[in-house]
Design a protein around this motif. Structure first.
Motif, PDB file in Angstrom:
ATOM      1  N   LEU A  50     -10.397  11.150  -7.018  1.00 45.94           N
ATOM      2  CA  LEU A  50     -10.873   9.768  -6.886  1.00 45.94           C
ATOM      3  C   LEU A  50     -12.228   9.557  -7.559  1.00 45.94           C
ATOM      4  CD1 LEU A  50      -9.765   9.053  -3.208  1.00 45.94           C
ATOM      5  CD2 LEU A  50      -8.767   8.111  -5.304  1.00 45.94           C
TER       6      LEU A  50
ATOM      7  N   ASP B 189     -15.788  11.402   6.226  1.00 45.99           N
ATOM      8  CA  ASP B 189     -16.069  10.000   6.546  1.00 45.99           C
ATOM      9  C   ASP B 189     -16.391   9.907   8.028  1.00 45.99           C
ATOM     10  OD1 ASP B 189     -14.801   7.260   7.663  1.00 45.99           O
ATOM     11  OD2 ASP B 189     -15.492   6.947   5.604  1.00 45.99           O
TER      12      ASP B 189
ATOM     13  N   GLU C 204       0.857  -1.180   0.000  1.00 46.09           N
ATOM     14  CA  GLU C 204       0.000   0.000   0.000  1.00 46.09           C
ATOM     15  C   GLU C 204       0.902   1.242   0.000  1.00 46.09           C
ATOM     16  OE1 GLU C 204      -3.472  -2.020   2.821  1.00 46.09           O
ATOM     17  OE2 GLU C 204      -2.184  -0.432   3.595  1.00 46.09           O
TER      18      GLU C 204
ATOM     19  N   ASP D  44      -7.032  -0.555  -7.090  1.00 50.67           N
ATOM     20  CA  ASP D  44      -7.617  -0.271  -5.778  1.00 50.67           C
ATOM     21  C   ASP D  44      -7.110   1.102  -5.334  1.00 50.67           C
ATOM     22  OD1 ASP D  44      -8.700  -0.266  -3.280  1.00 50.67           O
ATOM     23  OD2 ASP D  44      -7.635  -2.031  -2.546  1.00 50.67           O
TER      24      ASP D  44
ATOM     25  N   GLU E 119      -7.733   8.735   1.852  1.00 55.33           N
ATOM     26  CA  GLU E 119      -6.994   8.593   3.101  1.00 55.33           C
ATOM     27  C   GLU E 119      -7.568   9.577   4.123  1.00 55.33           C
ATOM     28  OE1 GLU E 119      -4.840   7.748   5.406  1.00 55.33           O
ATOM     29  OE2 GLU E 119      -4.697   5.751   4.563  1.00 55.33           O
TER      30      GLU E 119
ATOM     31  N   GLN F 220      -7.890   4.579  -3.142  1.00 52.73           N
ATOM     32  CA  GLN F 220      -8.659   4.855  -1.937  1.00 52.73           C
ATOM     33  C   GLN F 220      -8.391   6.261  -1.414  1.00 52.73           C
ATOM     34  OE1 GLN F 220      -7.512   1.834   0.881  1.00 52.73           O
ATOM     35  NE2 GLN F 220      -7.677   0.203  -0.617  1.00 52.73           N
TER      36      GLN F 220
ATOM     37  N   GLU G  23       0.793   5.584   0.069  1.00 55.85           N
ATOM     38  CA  GLU G  23       0.038   6.824   0.249  1.00 55.85           C
ATOM     39  C   GLU G  23       0.792   7.963  -0.440  1.00 55.85           C
ATOM     40  OE1 GLU G  23      -1.439   5.428   4.716  1.00 55.85           O
ATOM     41  OE2 GLU G  23       0.214   6.851   4.459  1.00 55.85           O
TER      42      GLU G  23
ATOM     43  N   GLU H 159      -4.427   6.951  -1.955  1.00 59.35           N
ATOM     44  CA  GLU H 159      -3.713   5.709  -1.662  1.00 59.35           C
ATOM     45  C   GLU H 159      -3.961   4.680  -2.747  1.00 59.35           C
ATOM     46  OE1 GLU H 159      -3.310   3.453   2.443  1.00 59.35           O
ATOM     47  OE2 GLU H 159      -5.124   2.757   1.434  1.00 59.35           O
TER      48      GLU H 159
ATOM     49  N   THR I  28     -10.998  13.971   5.355  1.00 58.09           N
ATOM     50  CA  THR I  28     -11.905  13.303   4.438  1.00 58.09           C
ATOM     51  C   THR I  28     -13.270  13.162   5.104  1.00 58.09           C
ATOM     52  OG1 THR I  28     -10.100  12.084   3.399  1.00 58.09           O
ATOM     53  CG2 THR I  28     -12.300  11.133   3.204  1.00 58.09           C
TER      54      THR I  28
END
Length: 377
Positions: free
Chosen positions: A46, A119, A25, A55, A59, A57, A27, A66, A117
């Protein structure tokens, strides 16, 4: 670990003929194509239409994106996936007037407080941890190695633990932050250090002991759940892997592949014997990690067996020598030695950033270097 504890170790396995799976992974930060300052455009980037192969994503902050590779069996596969994913994400970023950069901290631009973010999980973290979360515009490289069971994962963690300072020094790629030289090769690691569940993990005798201690962190509130156990090595909460988290995001794909190859080799060496890992005192390991973050691979670090300062490059060669059987079995020894030789000749990510700045005294030159390195194949 005492002799009585050896019963907790995995049974000896001959695994040199079968590589453990690995995934990476990475970032990244987004920077404005004109000003070279960090740009909070991750949601827009994104949301850009893509083929869905990768994939990609969000962050913690809107400055960050990411990528994650699929499960890989070879370093050639890891490299191919990273090149393709960096390329796809870089193209998406360009559509919004931004560029993708692989650096542990923002070279230019104001990141305090960071735009989080949108979320629910991140909003809860902001409530639970306050100002700590606003300092986390930082980017790392995480390596997942597949494990047969959690006791094997803990055994691997114990063997990775003494090598953490070497891997951090090797990956150091964050000397600048918000327009200033921090005096560290990895300012990202120091920025992350105050988090209550961060740092090197303890040495555990079994998965049962591991989970008992992570539960204590959760009960105390230092971690919200298993996914917020942010040790430099941890058992993944979502995958049958042990995860290395100590490294800065690698400046180039080849350096990310080197980190992955060495991490898997340490895991293979750990599972191939019942020899207990070096039992390093927590305060000494903490000191060595501080030194690695300060000096990077160009400076000195702590010999964990003696407590003396030695050249970090000497320790890196010691790791190559110790892990050579695993690296040769997977066909990665020549790759690893060539990558190490190249880094020691050209300089680490941190040294290359500083060298770019020294040429004209312009931090925009550092960002330009990062853009080129991130996109290099």
């Amino acid at each position: 670990m005492s002799k009585a504890d050896t019963s907790q170790l995995p049974r000896p396995r001959t695994i040199f003929d079968q590589s453990l799976s690995v995934g990476v992974e990475e970032e990244f930060l987004l920077v404005d194509a004109t000003t070279r300052e960090v740009a909070p455009l991750a949601p827009e980037v994104l949301a850009t239409k893509s083929d869905g192969r990768f994939d990609l994503q969000a962050e913690l902050t809107d400055f960050q994106v990411e990528i994650a590779t699929p499960v890989c069996r070879s370093m050639a596969e890891v490299r191919s996936e990273l090149v393709a994913a960096r390329g796809a994400l870089g193209a998406m970023a360009a559509e919004h007037g931004t560029r993708l950069v692989a650096t542990g901290t923002a070279v230019l631009g104001e990141v305090h407080p960071a735009p989080l973010t949108d979320d629910p999980r991140y909003r809860r973290m902001a409530v639970e941890y306050g100002r700590l979360i606003h300092d986390l515009t930082i980017c790392g490289c995480h390596v997942h190695v597949g494990i047969p069971d959690e006791d094997a994962g803990v055994h691997i963690s114990n063997h990775l633990r003494p090598w953490l300072p070497v891997l951090l020094a090797l990956s150091a790629n964050s000397p600048f932050a918000s327009g200033r030289d921090t005096g560290y090769a990895s300012w990202r690691y120091l920025t992350w250090s105050p988090w209550p569940s961060a740092g090197a993990p303890p040495r555990f005798a079994s998965a049962e002991e591991y989970h008992a201690n992570t539960q204590l962190l959760q009960s105390s509130g230092a971690a919200m759940d298993a996914a917020t156990i942010y040790w430099d090595i941890r058992l993944s909460a979502n995958h049958p892997t042990v995860e290395l988290r100590v490294c800065d995001v690698a400046a180039t794909v080849d350096e990310a592949v080197l980190i992955a190859a060495l991490t898997r080799a340490i895991a293979v060496m750990a599972l191939s014997s019942r020899v207990p890992a070096l039992d390093v005192a927590p305060h000494l390991l903490r000191a060595a990690l501080w030194r690695a973050a300060r000096d990077g691979i160009e400076g000195t670090n702590v010999n964990l067996a003696t407590g003396e300062l030695v050249q970090a490059s000497t320790q890196l060669h010691a790791l190559l020598t110790w892990a050579r059987p695993a690296l040769e079995a997977s066909g990665d020894f020549d790759l690893a030695t060539a990558a190490v030789d190249r880094m020691l000749l050209d300089g680490s990510g941190a040294e290359r950033q500083r060298r770019a700045f020294r040429q004209r005294g312009e931090l925009s030159d550092v960002v330009d270097l990062l853009i080129r390195q991130t996109a290099s194949k």
